[in-house]
Design an enzyme around this catalytic site. Structure first.
Site, PDB file in Angstrom:
ATOM      1  N   VAL A 107      43.375  41.468  35.925  1.00  0.00           N
ATOM      2  CA  VAL A 107      42.180  41.215  36.289  1.00  0.00           C
ATOM      3  C   VAL A 107      41.934  42.262  37.731  1.00  0.00           C
ATOM      4  CG1 VAL A 107      40.990  39.337  37.756  1.00  0.00           C
ATOM      5  CG2 VAL A 107      42.510  38.518  35.897  1.00  0.00           C
ATOM      6  N   TYR A 108      43.084  42.480  38.409  1.00  0.00           N
ATOM      7  CA  TYR A 108      42.875  43.509  39.317  1.00  0.00           C
ATOM      8  C   TYR A 108      42.257  45.067  38.717  1.00  0.00           C
ATOM      9  CZ  TYR A 108      44.331  46.653  43.152  1.00  0.00           C
ATOM     10  OH  TYR A 108      44.133  47.610  44.112  1.00  0.00           O
TER      11      TYR A 108
END
Lengths: 98, 236
Positions: B146-147
């Site tokens: 997600v980062y």
């Protein structure tokens, strides 16, 4: 308020016109087109006008409004067509923000 | 004193600690007027520094910050989108709330700041925007789905905004640091960091000065032909 906003939008249009070194007609009416073939501004000028009107509303009414909101973008007839339609849209936004 | 003599106005997000704090102090030393923000209150002060306590993804808070800058100085020269949130988790055990928070802070926030800053920059036909990304994007690091995805979004935003804002005299670039000893990577195990460093051409940890050096270049007046670029540190 309609007259006030009409004058505010007209003033902003002249300000942006000057910045862009455009020769605007001496008489800006509610029917004056802002955008498109007969319009005063290109896309950059129109963005400049929207920003100028938002700032003028903030200075004059102390309200932070976003003219290019979802409602504006989803309308069949764009509120950014003419000096009059933009003024009318600004009045609606101000009234709903109060 | 003329407005220029008072120094350029530089807006930096996430200034309470880490890279953001370093950048704020760096540009204050160079004579900039710096406006910063963070969700928490600040532990340091400077007479040329204005702080706003706001979440970068809070549209009303961001608009208030830029309205304040306009009233004070009516100009924004530079924007550095530094605030970021990371979470090292396998995607199968990543909570939805974490996904939401990372995207809000890392992608929605920079968009709002770019939009509001560009409104003011455009009037003066000058502006420099620098977004912070990460080497996790090109390295496709497992555990940072997600980062990395949020930062890939930042890189795409950088490229598209570069085209949209060029006619306003605004450049938009990004810098991707390697791991730097800040709170952001505090929870990352040492062996993971060592593996990451081994993937770099220059296998050392980065420093805040390394990041400032790249941003200095992007902010220069002479860099007006440099836009839409992402520069990774460490030879990644």
């Amino acid at each position: 308020m309609r007259e006030e906003l009409l004058s505010l939008v007209t003033g902003c249009a002249r300000e942006v016109g000057e910045l862009q070194e455009l020769e605007l007609p001496s008489d800006l009416t509610p029917h004056t087109q802002l955008f498109g073939q007969q319009g005063l501004f290109d896309s950059v000028g129109l963005v400049g006008l929207v920003v100028a009107v938002e700032e003028a509303i903030e200075d004059q009414y102390g309200l932070s409004v976003t003219l290019a909101d979802q409602r504006a973008m989803s309308q069949e007839r764009s509120p950014f067509r003419t000096v009059g339609s933009l003024s009318e849209y600004a009045v609606k936004l101000i009234e709903s923000s109060r | 004193m003329s407005d220029v003599a008072k120094g350029p106005v530089t807006v930096i997000t996430g200034t309470s600690r880490g890279i953001g704090e370093h950048l704020a102090k760096h540009y204050l030393r160079l004579g900039h007027r710096v406006v910063g923000c963070s969700r928490r209150s600040l532990q340091w002060k400077h007479e040329q520094y204005i702080h706003h306590e706001t979440d970068v993804s809070d549209e009303a808070g961001v608009k208030r910050l830029f309205a304040d800058v306009r009233k004070r100085w009516n100009r924004v020269d530079h924007l550095i989108n530094n605030a970021g949130l990371a979470s090292m988790n396998h995607s199968l055990v990543t909570p939805f709330s974490t996904v939401h928070d990372i995207v809000q802070t890392n992608l929605v926030g920079p968009f709002l700041f770019c939009r509001e800053a560009a409104k003011q920059m455009g009037k003066r036909r000058f502006g420099r925007i620098v977004n912070l990304t990460t080497v996790a994007v090109p390295l496709k690091l497992a555990g940072e789905a997600v980062y990395a995805a949020s930062k890939a979004g930042v890189e795409s935003l950088t490229q598209v905004l570069a085209r949209e804002l060029a006619e306003f005299g605004i450049t938009v670039n990004a810098v991707g640091p390697v791991p730097i000893a800040t709170d952001l990577i505090r929870g990352v195990p040492r062996d993971k960091i060592d593996h990451l460093l081994s993937l770099q051409a220059i296998p050392r940890m980065g420093t805040c000065q390394d990041v400032a050096n790249v941003i200095d270049f992007f902010l220069r007046q002479e860099s007006d032909m440099v836009t839409g670029q992402t520069l990774y540190l460490g030879g990644v």
